[in-house]
Design a protein around this motif. Structure first.
Motif, short mmCIF file in Angstrom:
data_model
loop_
_atom_site.label_atom_id
_atom_site.label_comp_id
_atom_site.label_asym_id
_atom_site.label_seq_id
_atom_site.Cartn_x
_atom_site.Cartn_y
_atom_site.Cartn_z
N GLU A 101 0.84 -1.20 0.00
CA GLU A 101 0.00 0.00 0.00
C GLU A 101 0.88 1.25 0.00
N ASN A 102 0.22 2.41 -0.07
CA ASN A 102 0.97 3.66 -0.07
C ASN A 102 1.22 4.12 1.37
N PRO A 103 2.50 4.19 1.79
CA PRO A 103 2.77 4.51 3.20
C PRO A 103 2.47 5.97 3.55
N LEU A 104 2.25 6.82 2.54
CA LEU A 104 2.01 8.24 2.83
C LEU A 104 0.62 8.51 3.38
N GLY A 105 -0.29 7.53 3.25
CA GLY A 105 -1.70 7.83 3.56
C GLY A 105 -2.32 8.49 2.35
N PRO A 106 -3.63 8.80 2.43
CA PRO A 106 -4.28 9.36 1.23
C PRO A 106 -3.86 10.78 0.93
N SER A 107 -4.07 11.20 -0.31
CA SER A 107 -3.81 12.59 -0.70
C SER A 107 -4.79 13.51 0.06
N TYR A 156 -19.74 7.47 -15.48
CA TYR A 156 -18.42 7.85 -14.94
C TYR A 156 -17.62 8.66 -15.96
N ARG A 157 -18.34 9.52 -16.64
CA ARG A 157 -17.79 10.23 -17.79
C ARG A 157 -16.50 11.00 -17.47
N GLU A 158 -16.56 11.75 -16.35
CA GLU A 158 -15.42 12.63 -16.04
C GLU A 158 -14.14 11.84 -15.78
N LEU A 159 -14.29 10.74 -15.04
CA LEU A 159 -13.10 9.94 -14.70
C LEU A 159 -12.54 9.26 -15.96
N LYS A 160 -13.44 8.75 -16.78
CA LYS A 160 -12.98 8.12 -18.03
C LYS A 160 -12.26 9.14 -18.90
N LYS A 161 -12.81 10.37 -18.91
CA LYS A 161 -12.23 11.41 -19.74
C LYS A 161 -10.82 11.76 -19.21
N ALA A 162 -10.71 11.90 -17.89
CA ALA A 162 -9.41 12.24 -17.31
C ALA A 162 -8.37 11.15 -17.60
N LEU A 163 -8.78 9.90 -17.49
CA LEU A 163 -7.84 8.80 -17.75
C LEU A 163 -7.49 8.71 -19.24
N ALA A 164 -8.49 8.97 -20.07
CA ALA A 164 -8.24 8.93 -21.52
C ALA A 164 -7.22 10.01 -21.89
N GLU A 165 -7.35 11.18 -21.26
CA GLU A 165 -6.39 12.26 -21.55
C GLU A 165 -4.99 11.88 -21.08
N GLY A 213 -2.78 5.61 -3.61
CA GLY A 213 -3.18 5.55 -2.20
C GLY A 213 -4.67 5.37 -1.93
N LEU A 214 -5.38 4.61 -2.79
CA LEU A 214 -6.82 4.45 -2.56
C LEU A 214 -7.23 2.98 -2.38
N ALA A 215 -6.33 2.14 -1.83
CA ALA A 215 -6.63 0.70 -1.76
C ALA A 215 -7.96 0.43 -1.07
N GLY A 216 -8.26 1.18 -0.02
CA GLY A 216 -9.48 0.92 0.74
C GLY A 216 -10.75 1.33 0.03
N LEU A 217 -10.64 2.13 -1.01
CA LEU A 217 -11.84 2.58 -1.72
C LEU A 217 -12.18 1.68 -2.91
N ARG A 218 -11.20 0.94 -3.39
CA ARG A 218 -11.35 -0.01 -4.49
C ARG A 218 -11.63 0.70 -5.82
N LEU A 219 -10.60 0.99 -6.53
CA LEU A 219 -10.75 1.61 -7.85
C LEU A 219 -9.60 1.19 -8.75
N ALA A 243 -10.07 13.31 -7.76
CA ALA A 243 -9.27 14.25 -6.96
C ALA A 243 -7.79 13.88 -7.00
N VAL A 244 -7.47 12.60 -6.85
CA VAL A 244 -6.05 12.23 -6.76
C VAL A 244 -5.36 12.39 -8.11
N LEU A 245 -6.11 12.21 -9.18
CA LEU A 245 -5.49 12.40 -10.50
C LEU A 245 -5.01 13.84 -10.67
N GLN A 246 -5.68 14.75 -9.96
CA GLN A 246 -5.26 16.16 -10.07
C GLN A 246 -4.13 16.51 -9.11
N ASP A 247 -3.85 15.63 -8.17
CA ASP A 247 -2.84 15.94 -7.15
C ASP A 247 -1.46 15.42 -7.61
#
Ligand SMILES: Cc1ncc(COP(=O)(O)O)c(C=O)c1O
Length: 361
Positions: free
Chosen positions: A39-45, A67-76, A227-233, A265-269
């Motif tokens: 997992e990510n030792p830093l904790g979440p963003s 899930y349009r926005e997330l697909k769009k962000a990943l596609a970019e 860092g999102l293991a607990g949210l499942r994505l 959110a994390v994609l922008q961080d």
């Protein structure tokens, strides 16, 4: 009631223990160093925490189904079409979509042995035969043997890149020679759960192969560098003919609202992601060098963990570290009783781990 006969020998996935489970089992009160589940030792963003707080009052609504926005962000991010992205409840779920859409009972998949266990688990659930090809001596995928074992029943080859549990990778030439020989009816899944941590320029990413028109599906996850293991994505990227059907076998709303907003959110961080990756690359170097200096064989890793051969001392080191609240992963279940897998932690955690191993030997 009659349970399907092929499910009779199904065993549960052996997850890494949580901090609370360990605390209770071993009656530990001090700090626990969790270096067993990559997992990510830093904790979440911090941006994720904010985004989740902002949408808590909306959890009585279903999320937006496309899930349009997330697909769009990943596609970019990957320079592909949004329709080529498939979202999953962890990348695990996409592994299951592949079985649902492509493999009939009695057909087969090829995996390396050992490898990430979920490929086999889903094969067992879906009544699919498994051809399990031992890794090479260097613990890399054995492309030659895999090719020899392809039959007309082979629907999918699952290859984790970097490999779990060794952290090994193969170079561009090896991949291309291999992919050219895979028949068109066989899909190659390039599982890049740890892809963000590859820093060797001679090592390719699956996206290159997709853009070169090879029949591949790339798996990526938000569980590690993001860092999102607990949210499942997690998500897959592939050619349109396949992404369309994988999206159709998905149940609606498979990504929950919090995971969806957190992913965005994390994609922008960028700062958090860069920090996570830098931490792993530096920690990996430190742990590899320190444990090699102590005389142990550390397998070269491009992931956020290292596999170390401790010889006969492995079990003792594992147990003694556990008593001191340091959790790492035994690789007995993977067929390596003398090896342990250590997830890269914060610099302080890495240092404490090395100090403790020094004391123990
Ligand atoms: C190689 C590999 N693939 C996939 C996964 C699953 O990740 P997720 O949390 O996205 O389901 C893991 C998790 O440890 C993994 O090691």
């Amino acid at each position: 009631m009659k349970i399907k006969s092929h499910l009779k020998n199904l065993s549960p996935y052996p997850p890494g223990k949580t901090v609370n489970e360990i605390r209770k089992e071993l009656n530990l009160s001090g700090k626990i160093y969790k270096m067993n589940s990559n997992e990510n030792p830093l904790g979440p963003s911090p941006k994720v925490i904010e985004a989740i707080k902002d949408c808590l009052s909306q959890v009585h609504h279903y999320p937006e189904a496309s899930y349009r926005e997330l697909k769009k962000a990943l596609a970019e991010k990957w320079n592909v079409l949004p329709e080529q992205i498939i979202l999953g409840n962890g990348s695990n779920e996409i592994i299951e979509f592949i079985f649902k859409a492509l493999v009939n009972p009695g057909e087969e998949i090829i995996v390396s042995n050992p490898s990430f266990l979920m490929y086999e688990k889903f094969a067992q659930i879906y009544g699919v035969n498994i051809k399990s090809i031992p890794l090479t001596e260097n613990l890399t995928h054995n492309f030659d043997e895999i090719l020899k074992n392809i039959s007309e029943k082979t629907k999918v080859i699952f290859l984790d890149h970097p490999q779990n549990p060794s952290g090994s990778v193969l170079n561009r030439e090896a991949w291309k020679t291999f992919l050219k020989k895979v028949p068109p009816f066989t899909l190659v899944v390039v599982d890049e759960a740890y892809g963000e941590f590859i820093n060797d320029p001679s090592i390719p990413l699956g996206i290159e192969f997709l853009k070169d028109s090879y029949k591949v599906l790339i798996l990526r996850t938000f569980s590690k560098a993001y860092g999102l293991a607990g949210l499942r994505l997690g998500y897959g990227i592939t050619f349109l003919e396949l992404s369309k059907i994988l999206d159709l076998v998905r149940q609606p709303f498979n990504i929950n609202l919090l995971a969806y907003k957190a992913g965005l959110a994390v994609l922008q961080d960028k700062e958090y992601i860069e920090k996570s990756i830098k931490l792993v690359i530096e920690g990996r170097k430190y742990l590899t060098e320190s444990l090699t200096d102590l005389g142990f064989r550390v397998y070269p890793s491009q992931a956020n963990f290292i596999m170390v051969d401790f010889g006969e001392k492995a079990e003792k080191i594992y147990q003694e570290l556990l008593k001191r609240g340091i959790l790492i992963r035994s690789l007995k279940a993977y067929g390596y009783p003398n090896a342990l897998r250590i997830s890269i932690g914060l610099p302080e955690e890495n240092r404490i781990l090395v100090e403790n191993i020094k004391k123990l030997i």
